[in-house]
Design a protein around this motif. Structure first.
Motif, PDB file in Angstrom:
ATOM      1  N   PHE A   1       1.904 -18.793  36.921  1.00  0.00           N
ATOM      2  CA  PHE A   1       1.849 -20.253  37.049  1.00  0.00           C
ATOM      3  C   PHE A   1       3.155 -20.797  37.602  1.00  0.00           C
ATOM      4  N   GLU A   2       4.254 -20.183  37.215  1.00  0.00           N
ATOM      5  CA  GLU A   2       5.546 -20.597  37.746  1.00  0.00           C
ATOM      6  C   GLU A   2       6.447 -19.380  37.891  1.00  0.00           C
ATOM      7  N   ARG A   3       7.402 -19.475  38.784  1.00  0.00           N
ATOM      8  CA  ARG A   3       8.284 -18.356  39.094  1.00  0.00           C
ATOM      9  C   ARG A   3       9.181 -18.026  37.905  1.00  0.00           C
ATOM     10  N   GLN A   4       9.257 -16.709  37.597  1.00  0.00           N
ATOM     11  CA  GLN A   4      10.145 -16.231  36.547  1.00  0.00           C
ATOM     12  C   GLN A   4      11.435 -15.704  37.176  1.00  0.00           C
ATOM     13  N   PRO A   5      12.590 -16.214  36.785  1.00  0.00           N
ATOM     14  CA  PRO A   5      13.834 -15.685  37.347  1.00  0.00           C
ATOM     15  C   PRO A   5      14.049 -14.239  36.899  1.00  0.00           C
ATOM     16  N   LEU A   6      14.190 -13.329  37.867  1.00  0.00           N
ATOM     17  CA  LEU A   6      14.367 -11.910  37.577  1.00  0.00           C
ATOM     18  C   LEU A   6      15.611 -11.389  38.283  1.00  0.00           C
TER      19      LEU A   6
ATOM     20  N   GLY B   1       0.846  -2.039  25.301  1.00  0.00           N
ATOM     21  CA  GLY B   1       0.962  -3.066  24.270  1.00  0.00           C
ATOM     22  C   GLY B   1       1.971  -4.150  24.573  1.00  0.00           C
ATOM     23  N   VAL B   2       2.757  -3.998  25.659  1.00  0.00           N
ATOM     24  CA  VAL B   2       3.731  -5.024  26.025  1.00  0.00           C
ATOM     25  C   VAL B   2       3.004  -6.267  26.531  1.00  0.00           C
ATOM     26  N   SER B   3       3.420  -7.425  26.099  1.00  0.00           N
ATOM     27  CA  SER B   3       2.772  -8.682  26.476  1.00  0.00           C
ATOM     28  C   SER B   3       2.859  -8.916  27.985  1.00  0.00           C
ATOM     29  N   LEU B   4       1.795  -9.486  28.554  1.00  0.00           N
ATOM     30  CA  LEU B   4       1.825  -9.844  29.972  1.00  0.00           C
ATOM     31  C   LEU B   4       2.813 -10.962  30.262  1.00  0.00           C
ATOM     32  N   ASP B   5       3.286 -11.632  29.211  1.00  0.00           N
ATOM     33  CA  ASP B   5       4.351 -12.618  29.417  1.00  0.00           C
ATOM     34  C   ASP B   5       5.556 -11.984  30.098  1.00  0.00           C
ATOM     35  N   THR B   6       5.764 -10.682  29.860  1.00  0.00           N
ATOM     36  CA  THR B   6       6.919  -9.980  30.416  1.00  0.00           C
ATOM     37  C   THR B   6       6.878  -9.952  31.932  1.00  0.00           C
TER      38      THR B   6
END
Length: 326
Positions: free
Chosen positions: A83-88, A209-214
């Motif tokens: 939905f929005e860019r995650q700073p990586l 099992g790691v959340s897709l939020d990651t």
């Protein structure tokens, strides 16, 4: 708005093509008990238990395009976007690329981008984060008379990549998309690695099992089908100015819905006038509740990240809003 495993396809329209799409997901829990004597079976639900039995895939997307003008096949692509860019940082970008490679090892032509930092750039020069593949890299292709996307005979139609990948790709290399033609596609290649219902990585070593939020950020996740026009020779970015969108849907699990603030943003994007009507808001809010009605798959208990168990049902896996066109 629509739910997965429904009996009807979602419809999207654009200058390029008319598109129907269906999202299917493996249900949670055992098959519901037989209906009471004399009770009418629920006619609207797709029989997801019967369909996914014996299959390793967790979900499937079926897309049917009726083209309004001739299109180069390899210009058509399907993508997922946050939905929005995650700073990586650089390490985060490399990790994301590795996860994408592990999730779709049989797919070719993948375009992966963490997105451009918008600071100091014109809006037309900002690529959004995405993972994109050519539409012809599908897992199933049906060139003949277009079937219903929820037809029970759908899996037996057309060609499937798993039977003979080389022959499948040779055939797809000869496909053309002409005005008036209808082409049907099925996608499920990465599904074993991504549990959308549980909103987590499913089978990638060390990350199960790691959340897709990651990798995606907080829900929703965008599903986009678009046509990509040629760009400058050295610029391979998929810029909005080069993309003509046929379908854009915001997708999430009913167990992990967007925050109220984000829901308001989605309502605004989905409303033609930018502001939802009272009826639209009431319908959206009712769909936010996790249903446990008799026609749903029996409720099960899942533990959310904050530790409180929540019930859920398979027919409420997906929620979709058509996104802003273009």
């Amino acid at each position: 708005m629509a739910r997965s495993n429904g009996s009807e396809a979602m419809f999207f329209d654009s200058e390029v093509a008319s598109v129907h799409v269906v999202l299917l997901h493996r249900p949670m829990g055992p098959h519901p008990a037989e209906p009471r004597h004399g009770a009418e079976p629920h006619p609207a639900a797709f029989d997801s238990h019967a369909y996914f039995e014996g299959k390793k895939r967790l979900w499937e997307v079926r897309i049917q395009c009726t083209f309004k003008k001739a299109m180069p096949p390899h210009s058509m692509r399907i993508a997922t976007q946050p939905f929005e860019r995650q700073p990586l940082g650089q390490a985060g970008v490399q990790l994301h690329r590795w996860l994408v490679k592990m999730a779709g090892p049989a797919m070719r032509g993948i375009h992966h981008s963490p997105g451009d930092d918008p600071r100091g750039r014109a809006e037309s020069d900002v690529e959004q984060p995405m993972v994109s593949i050519p539409l012809v890299e599908c897992d199933q292709y049906i060139p003949e008379a277009p079937p219903s996307l929820v037809d029970a005979s759908f899996p037996k139609l057309g060609l499937t990549k798993a039977r003979d990948p080389q022959a499948f790709r040779r055939n797809m290399a000869q496909v053309t998309f002409e005005a008036g033609e209808t082409h049907t596609f099925g996608f499920w290649g990465p599904s074993r690695a991504v549990d959308l219902l549980g909103w987590q990585v499913a089978s990638i070593p060390m990350f199960q099992g790691v959340s897709l939020d990651t990798v995606n950020g907080k829900p929703p996740l965008y599903l986009t089908v678009y046509s990509l026009s040629p760009g400058e020779e050295r610029d391979r970015r998929h810029l909005p100015s080069r993309m003509q969108v046929l379908l854009k849907a915001a997708v999430w699990s009913s167990l992990y819905p967007p925050s109220p603030r984000r829901m308001d943003e989605l309502r605004s994007l989905a409303s033609p006038e930018g502001t939802p009507t009272r009826a639209e808001r009431r319908r959206t809010e009712s769909c936010m509740h996790i249903p446990t009605t008799p026609d749903c798959v029996p409720a099960v208990q899942l533990r959310r990240s904050h530790g409180r168990p929540e019930p859920g049902c398979a027919c409420g896996v997906w929620r979709l809003f058509s996104g802003r066109r273009g």
